[in-house]
Design a protein around this motif. Structure first.
Motif, PDB file in Angstrom:
ATOM      1  N   HIS A  77       0.686  18.898 -84.414  1.00  0.00           N
ATOM      2  CA  HIS A  77      -0.380  18.082 -84.995  1.00  0.00           C
ATOM      3  C   HIS A  77      -0.758  18.672 -86.342  1.00  0.00           C
ATOM      4  O   HIS A  77      -0.472  19.826 -86.615  1.00  0.00           O
ATOM      5  N   MET A 131      -6.578  34.032 -71.004  1.00  0.00           N
ATOM      6  CA  MET A 131      -6.410  35.486 -71.077  1.00  0.00           C
ATOM      7  C   MET A 131      -6.472  35.972 -72.513  1.00  0.00           C
ATOM      8  O   MET A 131      -6.359  35.191 -73.435  1.00  0.00           O
ATOM      9  N   LYS A 132      -6.647  37.265 -72.680  1.00  0.00           N
ATOM     10  CA  LYS A 132      -6.718  37.834 -74.028  1.00  0.00           C
ATOM     11  C   LYS A 132      -5.479  38.676 -74.292  1.00  0.00           C
ATOM     12  O   LYS A 132      -4.900  39.231 -73.365  1.00  0.00           O
ATOM     13  N   SER A 163      -1.735  35.780 -76.094  1.00  0.00           N
ATOM     14  CA  SER A 163      -2.861  35.480 -75.208  1.00  0.00           C
ATOM     15  C   SER A 163      -2.402  35.278 -73.769  1.00  0.00           C
ATOM     16  O   SER A 163      -3.106  35.623 -72.834  1.00  0.00           O
ATOM     17  N   VAL A 218       0.580  33.831 -81.360  1.00  0.00           N
ATOM     18  CA  VAL A 218      -0.721  34.135 -80.741  1.00  0.00           C
ATOM     19  C   VAL A 218      -0.833  33.567 -79.319  1.00  0.00           C
ATOM     20  O   VAL A 218      -1.312  34.263 -78.425  1.00  0.00           O
ATOM     21  N   PRO A 219      -0.355  32.319 -79.059  1.00  0.00           N
ATOM     22  CA  PRO A 219      -0.358  31.878 -77.651  1.00  0.00           C
ATOM     23  C   PRO A 219       0.445  32.815 -76.745  1.00  0.00           C
ATOM     24  O   PRO A 219       0.020  33.100 -75.622  1.00  0.00           O
ATOM     25  N   THR A 237      -3.403  19.880 -87.441  1.00  0.00           N
ATOM     26  CA  THR A 237      -4.176  21.131 -87.392  1.00  0.00           C
ATOM     27  C   THR A 237      -3.266  22.340 -87.234  1.00  0.00           C
ATOM     28  O   THR A 237      -3.492  23.394 -87.837  1.00  0.00           O
ATOM     29  N   ILE A 238      -2.217  22.199 -86.435  1.00  0.00           N
ATOM     30  CA  ILE A 238      -1.259  23.293 -86.244  1.00  0.00           C
ATOM     31  C   ILE A 238      -0.441  23.467 -87.529  1.00  0.00           C
ATOM     32  O   ILE A 238      -0.151  24.580 -87.956  1.00  0.00           O
ATOM     33  N   ASN A 267      -1.384  23.028 -90.480  1.00  0.00           N
ATOM     34  CA  ASN A 267      -2.165  23.672 -91.539  1.00  0.00           C
ATOM     35  C   ASN A 267      -1.993  25.185 -91.549  1.00  0.00           C
ATOM     36  O   ASN A 267      -2.248  25.830 -92.556  1.00  0.00           O
ATOM     37  N   ARG A 268      -1.614  25.771 -90.427  1.00  0.00           N
ATOM     38  CA  ARG A 268      -1.497  27.230 -90.345  1.00  0.00           C
ATOM     39  C   ARG A 268      -0.043  27.680 -90.132  1.00  0.00           C
ATOM     40  O   ARG A 268       0.375  28.706 -90.662  1.00  0.00           O
ATOM     41  N   ARG A 316       3.338  12.436 -76.231  1.00  0.00           N
ATOM     42  CA  ARG A 316       2.364  11.982 -77.207  1.00  0.00           C
ATOM     43  C   ARG A 316       2.857  12.422 -78.568  1.00  0.00           C
ATOM     44  O   ARG A 316       3.490  13.469 -78.681  1.00  0.00           O
ATOM     45  N   HIS A 317       2.556  11.652 -79.625  1.00  0.00           N
ATOM     46  CA  HIS A 317       2.952  12.056 -80.963  1.00  0.00           C
ATOM     47  C   HIS A 317       2.388  13.450 -81.244  1.00  0.00           C
ATOM     48  O   HIS A 317       1.216  13.702 -80.991  1.00  0.00           O
ATOM     49  N   GLY A 368       1.070  32.460 -86.783  1.00  0.00           N
ATOM     50  CA  GLY A 368       0.545  32.782 -85.451  1.00  0.00           C
ATOM     51  C   GLY A 368       0.533  31.611 -84.478  1.00  0.00           C
ATOM     52  O   GLY A 368       0.072  31.756 -83.346  1.00  0.00           O
ATOM     53  N   GLN A 369       1.057  30.463 -84.888  1.00  0.00           N
ATOM     54  CA  GLN A 369       0.919  29.274 -84.035  1.00  0.00           C
ATOM     55  C   GLN A 369       1.874  29.297 -82.840  1.00  0.00           C
ATOM     56  O   GLN A 369       1.698  28.559 -81.876  1.00  0.00           O
ATOM     57  N   LEU A 420       3.488  38.845 -88.001  1.00  0.00           N
ATOM     58  CA  LEU A 420       2.534  37.757 -87.780  1.00  0.00           C
ATOM     59  C   LEU A 420       2.527  36.871 -89.022  1.00  0.00           C
ATOM     60  O   LEU A 420       2.153  37.313 -90.103  1.00  0.00           O
TER      61      LEU A 420
END
Ligand SMILES: Cc1cc2nc3c(=O)[nH]c(=O)nc-3n(C[C@H](O)[C@H](O)[C@H](O)COP(=O)(O)OP(=O)(O)OC[C@H]3O[C@@H](n4cnc5c(N)ncnc54)[C@H](O)[C@@H]3O)c2cc1C
Ligand code: FES
Ligand code: FES
Lengths: 274, 161
Positions: free
Chosen positions: A102, A1-2, A41, A37-38, A104-105, A107-108, A188-189, A33-34, A30
């Motif tokens: 993780h 969804m948006k 959405s 934003v979910p 990647t998450i 990083n923001r 999971r790690h 946003g990790q 904001l």
């Protein structure tokens, strides 16, 4: 969804950001946003306005101060984790951050944002509570310091007012002779923990903070309890609940196992520093 | 109510783009719909699967967890930007071909961007580090073994092998 429609502001100064929040009762900050934003959405949140603080100068700082380390609101998890100063002054912050999501998450996402978000399944709220740290927030009435003990009031609920912006978090330094450790079990790690535990030992004092066990980060004082009885003693202060990830019994068992493990490991850490 | 539109200037794969989008436009959708860069895939749209991973100033980030209006001031790299300047496959792409690192390919753009950044940071990963590098990305086809091999092969190619 948006996400549903919202107004957007990207202020260039903290004063403008505070004014923007004050002008719209249904506005949200904001940061990375990790988490936000979910929620947008999935339409679990539909704020009228987002006040994006990513353009504010001087908030991406990590500073060693007397008695601890101060992390600015735009310091990303990854930067805090990579900081040798943080690791030296308060290693528990680094140990716990390695378990936050993780890379990647990280990083923001911001460490301060994770504190304001106040998820009882998150690592950093427990760490701040266990260490007795604090959060500095700026609002229309100026700046105030919220001690960790007064910050986390309910599930996903912090005592930061809607018109306040958290500017930094303060993590007290590890005292000479003290030791810390962090343990968690996740599917999971990098996933949210089924149960996690952080320990701070200093001489005879033993304190353990738990995540994903109660509605708010919970610290239990286990000083004087024999090591093999600590898990059971901790459970008297916790309310493990069942959900799709784990049953209440399994969570209780993880508390028993992790408590012994994390306290032993914190003592090893203290010995290693001596 | 008509929705307010914002003029947003994005820098993607070295080129500047101007778009007019509502504030709620996710960066993933801006890349795909507004810029036509459909290499970036969208799976879960809440940060879990990793298919939408792009590089922001060289660091992997989820494009589904950023709004396009907030992505100004950054250099963005998508999978379209990973090929060599002469159009031949980049090291990580080449390794995926050689090691059969993909089947349906849905997850692949996110793996390629993540591994590209991962190898820049650590050009000689151990087997464990290679596994850890991709721990935040999901693939429902390959069973991951060949993707781990591709990480190791890409490291070899990067070292001149
Ligand atoms: C797949 C996935 C896995 C994750 N796993 C974990 C995990 O294992 N452990 C964990 O702890 N976290 C996890 N996270 C969440 C992550 O750590 C977030 O970065 C963090 O919770 C929120 O930080 P943020 O900067 O992204 O905040 P945002 O998402 O921008 O904001 C979160 C909330 O805090 C408010 N807020 C943020 N900053 C401020 C501020 N300075 N002042 C006032 N209000 C503010 C926002 O208004 C919002 O309500 C995960 C996220 C994802 C997507
Ligand atoms: S689509 Fe962004 S992480 Fe799945
Ligand atoms: S190749 Fe199909 S999901 Fe990975």
């Amino acid at each position: 969804m948006k996400p549903a429609p919202f107004d957007y502001r990207r202020p260039g100064t903290l004063a403008e950001a505070v004014a923007a929040l004050a002008g719209e009762p249904n506005a949200k900050v904001l940061a990375g946003g990790q988490s936000l934003v979910p929620l947008l959405s999935m339409r679990l949140a539909a704020p009228a306005m987002l006040v994006d603080i990513n353009g504010l100068p001087g908030l991406d700082t990590i500073n060693v101060e007397e008695g601890g380390v101060r992390v600015g609101a735009l310091a990303r998890h990854a930067a805090v984790l990579a900081s040798p100063d943080v690791r030296r002054v308060q290693p528990l912050v680094s140990l716990a951050l390695a378990n936050v999501a993780h890379a990647t998450i990280r990083n923001r996402g911001t460490t301060v944002g994770s504190l304001v978000h106040a998820d009882a399944a998150a690592e950093m709220p427990v760490v701040l509570t266990l260490l007795g740290g604090s959060l500095d927030v700026e609002g229309p009435a100026g700046r105030r310091t919220i001690p960790a003990g007064e910050l986390f009031v309910g599930p996903l609920e912090s005592s930061v007012h809607h018109d306040e912006i958290a500017v930094s978090a303060f993590f007290p330094a590890l005292a000479d002779g003290a030791g810390v450790a962090f343990e968690e079990i996740a599917r999971r790690h990098g996933d949210y923990a089924l149960v996690g535990a952080a320990a701070l030992v200093d001489g005879d004092s033993v304190k353990v903070g738990y995540l994903s066990v109660s509605d708010v980060p919970t610290v239990v004082d286990l000083s004087g309890v024999p090591l093999d009885e600590m898990g059971e003693a901790a459970l008297e202060h916790l309310e493990p609940a069942g959900d799709i990830h784990a049953t209440a019994d399994y969570r209780a068992q993880l508390v028993r196992v992790l408590t012994t493990r994390v306290v032993r490991s914190a003592y090893d850490h203290a010995e290693g520093r001596a | 109510m008509t929705e307010e539109l914002h003029d947003v200037r994005l820098t993607v794969n070295g080129s500047a783009y101007e778009i007019r989008v509502p504030a709620r436009r996710l960066l993933s959708d801006a890349l795909r719909h507004d810029l036509g860069l459909t290499g970036t895939h969208v799976g879960c749209e809440h940060g879990v699967c990793g298919a939408c991973t792009i590089l922001v100033d060289g660091s992997p980030m989820r494009s589904c967890l950023m709004v396009a209006v907030s992505a100004v001031d950054h250099e963005i790299t998508t999978v379209e930007g990973l090929a060599n300047p002469d159009g031949s496959l980049g090291a990580v792409q080449q390794a995926f071909v050689e090691c059969h690192g993909l089947q349906c390919g849905f997850c692949t753009p996110g793996f390629l961007t993540t591994i590209t950044a991962g190898l820049r940071e650590n050009p000689t990963p151990t087997h464990e580090e290679a596994r850890d590098m991709i721990a935040g990305n999901l693939c429902r086809c390959t069973g991951y073994q060949n993707i781990v091999k591709a990480v190791e092969r890409a490291a070899e190619i990067g070292a001149g092998g």
